[in-house]
Motif scaffolding. Structure first.
Motif, PDB file in Angstrom:
ATOM      1  N   SER A   1      28.397  40.072  36.852  1.00 14.30           N
ATOM      2  CA  SER A   1      29.705  40.719  36.931  1.00 14.30           C
ATOM      3  C   SER A   1      30.259  40.640  38.354  1.00 14.30           C
ATOM      4  N   LEU A   2      29.355  40.621  39.340  1.00 16.97           N
ATOM      5  CA  LEU A   2      29.795  40.482  40.726  1.00 16.97           C
ATOM      6  C   LEU A   2      30.430  39.116  40.949  1.00 16.97           C
ATOM      7  N   GLY A   3      29.697  38.065  40.555  1.00 17.82           N
ATOM      8  CA  GLY A   3      30.214  36.718  40.763  1.00 17.82           C
ATOM      9  C   GLY A   3      31.471  36.440  39.964  1.00 17.82           C
ATOM     10  N   LYS A   4      31.467  36.877  38.706  1.00 18.11           N
ATOM     11  CA  LYS A   4      32.650  36.633  37.873  1.00 18.11           C
ATOM     12  C   LYS A   4      33.871  37.375  38.409  1.00 18.11           C
ATOM     13  N   GLY A   5      33.626  38.601  38.892  1.00 23.52           N
ATOM     14  CA  GLY A   5      34.738  39.369  39.442  1.00 23.52           C
ATOM     15  C   GLY A   5      35.344  38.701  40.658  1.00 23.52           C
ATOM     16  N   LEU A   6      34.478  38.185  41.525  1.00 26.63           N
ATOM     17  CA  LEU A   6      34.976  37.512  42.724  1.00 26.63           C
ATOM     18  C   LEU A   6      35.711  36.226  42.377  1.00 26.63           C
ATOM     19  N   LEU A   7      35.178  35.441  41.452  1.00 30.38           N
ATOM     20  CA  LEU A   7      35.825  34.182  41.062  1.00 30.38           C
ATOM     21  C   LEU A   7      37.182  34.436  40.417  1.00 30.38           C
ATOM     22  N   THR A   8      37.269  35.492  39.616  1.00 32.14           N
ATOM     23  CA  THR A   8      38.546  35.824  38.978  1.00 32.14           C
ATOM     24  C   THR A   8      39.600  36.176  40.023  1.00 32.14           C
ATOM     25  N   LEU A   9      39.207  36.952  41.005  1.00 29.80           N
ATOM     26  CA  LEU A   9      40.154  37.358  42.053  1.00 29.80           C
ATOM     27  C   LEU A   9      40.564  36.166  42.913  1.00 29.80           C
ATOM     28  N   LEU A  10      39.594  35.328  43.267  1.00 31.10           N
ATOM     29  CA  LEU A  10      39.908  34.178  44.116  1.00 31.10           C
ATOM     30  C   LEU A  10      40.741  33.133  43.392  1.00 31.10           C
ATOM     31  N   SER A  11      40.761  33.166  42.065  1.00 30.51           N
ATOM     32  CA  SER A  11      41.519  32.180  41.286  1.00 30.51           C
ATOM     33  C   SER A  11      42.991  32.542  41.136  1.00 30.51           C
ATOM     34  N   ARG A  12      43.375  33.717  41.615  1.00 31.21           N
ATOM     35  CA  ARG A  12      44.790  34.086  41.527  1.00 31.21           C
ATOM     36  C   ARG A  12      45.662  33.119  42.342  1.00 31.21           C
TER      37      ARG A  12
END
Length: 407
Positions: A120-131
């Motif tokens: 959930s940490l990695g997915k959360g960061l990737l989602t935010l960085l993909s904006r």
């Protein structure tokens, strides 16, 4: 004269008559009739049998002659009698020795389990960085995500600054580019150049000595038992020292772990001197020619002074045999930043050389690995990923980060 004699006779007759009346009246005053005495019953003893008397009436029955009775042969009669084991007093069966799972690549095999609870940490960061637009609000969200994962304030600020610079240089961002960027920065934060090997070789004729410390409830004794399995799986012989004498079940628990892999446990009376047991464990390890001695210590934190005295004494008596090669601190990963308070106390009491993080499979706060390494300045060497006997694995940064960010 005759008259005198006659008077005497009359007087005697009168006295006799009076005496008779008195006696007669006394006889009339009889006692009340009482019950006639009972006649005692006399029981005659049973007649004793005499020689030749029959015990009972003889019965007609078939009888075998001496020729019909099967007697042992002369050879059978002189044979030694066979001992029959009494099942009640027989020795209990020795526990079956288990063969632990090989440690090579163990974390890689457990990666899927780690990823389910950590990514959930990695997915959360990737989602935010993909904006499309990474404004200040987005960067604050990225920072909050890292802090929530227990990465710590200083490491979080460092990571956010580096990500800002690299994203700005990168320009357009594909999902694969972002994943590679994030993986590289997390690996730099976790550290790939640290020595994470558990030192179990003394370099002398004495066994390697590892002391395991930590607060009760973090899985310290269980970790000691699992570490014994790791060492046995790598072909090492182990002696266990149950120096946690203040927790009633600790010695029994450690002995059970040892019996499962054929490792002997040295223990003492409940409430006994921990240093004495540690000394005896190393002494027995030398006598047996064991490769490693693992010492489980008490985890009380009533006062720092008492803990310092106790662990300091254990360390001193162990070093009478040889150097103490490793001091592993066991921390519960689910306690997050609160566990760092415990870590600081133990670091002040004894020189910690490595960290074991347990229960890492039950939390999404994998950033504690970074925080505790920064706090103590020593590497995480082992992680516990579950309740299974072989769920203790050497910490491999690459496998851990891959589990954090997912595929």
């Amino acid at each position: 004269m005759e008259i005198v004699i006659l008077a005497v006779v009359i007087a005697l007759v009168a006295i006799g008559a009076i005496s008779g009346l008195v006696v007669s009246s006394r006889r009339k005053k009889q006692l009340p009739p009482s019950a006639p005495p009972s006649t005692p019953t006399i029981t005659a003893p049973p007649a004793e049998p005499h020689v030749g008397d029959e015990a009972e009436t003889p019965r007609d029955e078939s009888r075998r002659t001496i020729e019909e009775v099967g007697l042992p042969t002369a050879e059978e009669a002189v044979e030694a009698p066979a001992a029959v084991e009494d099942p009640v007093v027989a020795e209990p069966a020795a526990p079956e020795i288990e063969i632990p799972e090989p440690t090579a690549g163990r974390l890689v095999r457990l990666r899927a389990r780690l990823a389910r609870s950590q990514n959930s940490l990695g997915k959360g960061l990737l989602t935010l960085l993909s904006r499309e637009h990474l404004d200040e609000d987005t960067w604050e969200e990225i920072e909050d995500t890292l802090l929530t994962a227990d990465v710590g304030v200083a490491p979080t600020q460092e990571l956010v600054e580096r990500l800002r610079e690299r994203v700005k240089v990168l320009g357009t961002r594909t999902p694969e580019q972002l994943r590679t960027l994030l993986r590289e920065e997390l690996l730099a934060l976790v550290g790939t150049d640290l020595d994470r090997a558990v030192r179990t070789e003394s370099g002398t004729d004495t066994p390697g000595v590892v002391m395991v410390v930590g607060v009760n409830g973090t899985g310290k004794t269980t970790t000691t038992g699992k570490l014994a399995r790791v060492l046995v799986a790598d072909g090492r012989s182990v002696v266990l020292g149950a120096a946690d004498t203040f927790r009633a079940a600790a010695a029994d628990q450690l002995q059970t772990w040892g019996e499962r892999v054929g490792a002997r446990t040295i223990r003492g009376p409940e409430g006994g001197d921990p240093a004495s047991i540690a000394y005896d464990a190393v002494k027995e390890g030398i006598a047996e020619g064991a490769d490693v001695v693992l010492i489980d210590t008490a985890g009380r934190l009533h006062t720092k002074t008492g803990l310092m005295d106790e662990l300091g004494k254990v360390k001193r008596v162990v070093e009478k045999h040889g150097p103490l090669d490793e001091v592993l601190l066991v921390l519960d990963a689910t306690t997050g930043q609160n566990g760092l308070v415990q870590a600081r106390v133990f670091a002040e009491v004894v020189a910690i050389t490595g960290i074991v993080l347990t229960k890492l499979d039950g939390t999404a706060k994998g950033g504690i690995v970074v925080a505790v390494q920064r706090e103590l300045g020593v590497p995480v060497k082992l992680i516990g990923l579950g309740e299974g006997a072989d769920d203790l694995a050497p910490f491999v940064p690459e496998a851990f980060v891959d589990a954090l960010i997912g595929d």
